[in-house]
Design a protein around this motif. Structure first.
Motif, PDB file in Angstrom:
ATOM      1  N   UNK A   1       0.834  -1.197   0.000  1.00  0.00           N
ATOM      2  CA  UNK A   1       0.000   0.000   0.000  1.00  0.00           C
ATOM      3  C   UNK A   1       0.872   1.251   0.000  1.00  0.00           C
ATOM      4  N   UNK A   2       0.509   2.219  -0.830  1.00  0.00           N
ATOM      5  CA  UNK A   2       1.235   3.475  -0.891  1.00  0.00           C
ATOM      6  C   UNK A   2       0.961   4.377   0.288  1.00  0.00           C
ATOM      7  N   UNK A   3      -0.132   4.149   0.990  1.00  0.00           N
ATOM      8  CA  UNK A   3      -0.493   5.002   2.125  1.00  0.00           C
ATOM      9  C   UNK A   3       0.043   4.467   3.445  1.00  0.00           C
ATOM     10  N   UNK A   4      -0.278   3.192   3.751  1.00  0.00           N
ATOM     11  CA  UNK A   4       0.128   2.638   5.041  1.00  0.00           C
ATOM     12  C   UNK A   4       1.435   1.849   4.968  1.00  0.00           C
ATOM     13  N   UNK A   5       1.879   1.486   3.751  1.00  0.00           N
ATOM     14  CA  UNK A   5       3.142   0.784   3.589  1.00  0.00           C
ATOM     15  C   UNK A   5       3.103  -0.697   3.903  1.00  0.00           C
ATOM     16  N   UNK A   6       1.922  -1.234   4.191  1.00  0.00           N
ATOM     17  CA  UNK A   6       1.792  -2.658   4.512  1.00  0.00           C
ATOM     18  C   UNK A   6       1.584  -3.482   3.248  1.00  0.00           C
TER      19      UNK A   6
ATOM     20  N   UNK B   1      -6.425  -3.023   4.381  1.00  0.00           N
ATOM     21  CA  UNK B   1      -5.957  -2.660   5.718  1.00  0.00           C
ATOM     22  C   UNK B   1      -6.412  -1.264   6.111  1.00  0.00           C
ATOM     23  N   UNK B   2      -6.083  -0.266   5.279  1.00  0.00           N
ATOM     24  CA  UNK B   2      -6.402   1.118   5.647  1.00  0.00           C
ATOM     25  C   UNK B   2      -7.550   1.709   4.844  1.00  0.00           C
ATOM     26  N   UNK B   3      -7.969   1.045   3.758  1.00  0.00           N
ATOM     27  CA  UNK B   3      -9.091   1.526   2.962  1.00  0.00           C
ATOM     28  C   UNK B   3      -8.726   2.551   1.908  1.00  0.00           C
ATOM     29  N   UNK B   4      -7.430   2.833   1.736  1.00  0.00           N
ATOM     30  CA  UNK B   4      -7.004   3.807   0.728  1.00  0.00           C
ATOM     31  C   UNK B   4      -7.332   3.288  -0.666  1.00  0.00           C
ATOM     32  N   UNK B   5      -7.845   4.184  -1.508  1.00  0.00           N
ATOM     33  CA  UNK B   5      -8.209   3.818  -2.871  1.00  0.00           C
ATOM     34  C   UNK B   5      -7.312   4.574  -3.833  1.00  0.00           C
ATOM     35  N   UNK B   6      -6.804   3.845  -4.843  1.00  0.00           N
ATOM     36  CA  UNK B   6      -5.925   4.449  -5.837  1.00  0.00           C
ATOM     37  C   UNK B   6      -6.492   4.176  -7.220  1.00  0.00           C
ATOM     38  N   UNK B   7      -6.663   5.229  -8.004  1.00  0.00           N
ATOM     39  CA  UNK B   7      -7.170   5.073  -9.365  1.00  0.00           C
ATOM     40  C   UNK B   7      -6.078   4.485 -10.242  1.00  0.00           C
ATOM     41  N   UNK B   8      -6.473   3.608 -11.164  1.00  0.00           N
ATOM     42  CA  UNK B   8      -5.549   3.035 -12.136  1.00  0.00           C
ATOM     43  C   UNK B   8      -6.183   3.148 -13.525  1.00  0.00           C
ATOM     44  N   UNK B   9      -5.349   3.105 -14.551  1.00  0.00           N
ATOM     45  CA  UNK B   9      -5.862   3.163 -15.915  1.00  0.00           C
ATOM     46  C   UNK B   9      -6.371   1.786 -16.326  1.00  0.00           C
ATOM     47  N   UNK B  10      -7.059   1.735 -17.440  1.00  0.00           N
ATOM     48  CA  UNK B  10      -7.583   0.474 -17.947  1.00  0.00           C
ATOM     49  C   UNK B  10      -6.444  -0.503 -18.240  1.00  0.00           C
TER      50      UNK B  10
END
Length: 99
Positions: free
Chosen positions: A20-25, A58-67
């Motif tokens: 995860x880019x936010x929590x690092x887990x 884990x933390x619920x962070x959402x990251x947009x990705x391209x198709x």
């Protein structure tokens, strides 16, 4: 009288193990596809927009990705590299959402 509107659908494509880019887990991430469709008399006719995203469990962070990224991640998950697939690709909506 004509009844029209929009309706959202959420498809879960795969479950992947990513850092995860936010929590690092290193945790499971859900790869999801959101489709907004135009409806006429409550019948979905055609898609207006399609968006892809991953969400950390884990933390619920959402990251947009391209198709293209989503297709690559889905293929990576199906081949067993980088995550466990969530079974077969689901083409049935899991839950509607309101945009």
């Amino acid at each position: 009288m004509i009844i029209f509107g929009i309706r959202g659908y959420l498809y879960q494509l795969a479950i992947l193990t990513l850092v995860c880019g936010r929590c690092g887990n290193p945790s499971a991430h859900a790869l999801r596809k959101r489709v907004t469709k135009f409806t006429l008399f409550f019948v979905p006719l055609f898609p207006l927009s399609t968006k892809y995203a991953t969400q950390c469990t884990t933390c619920g962070a959402e990251q947009k990705v391209t198709k293209e990224q989503a297709e690559r991640l889905q293929a990576q998950g199906a081949s067993g590299h980088g995550g466990q697939p969530y079974g077969q690709q689901s083409q049935q909506p899991q839950q509607p959402y309101q945009p």
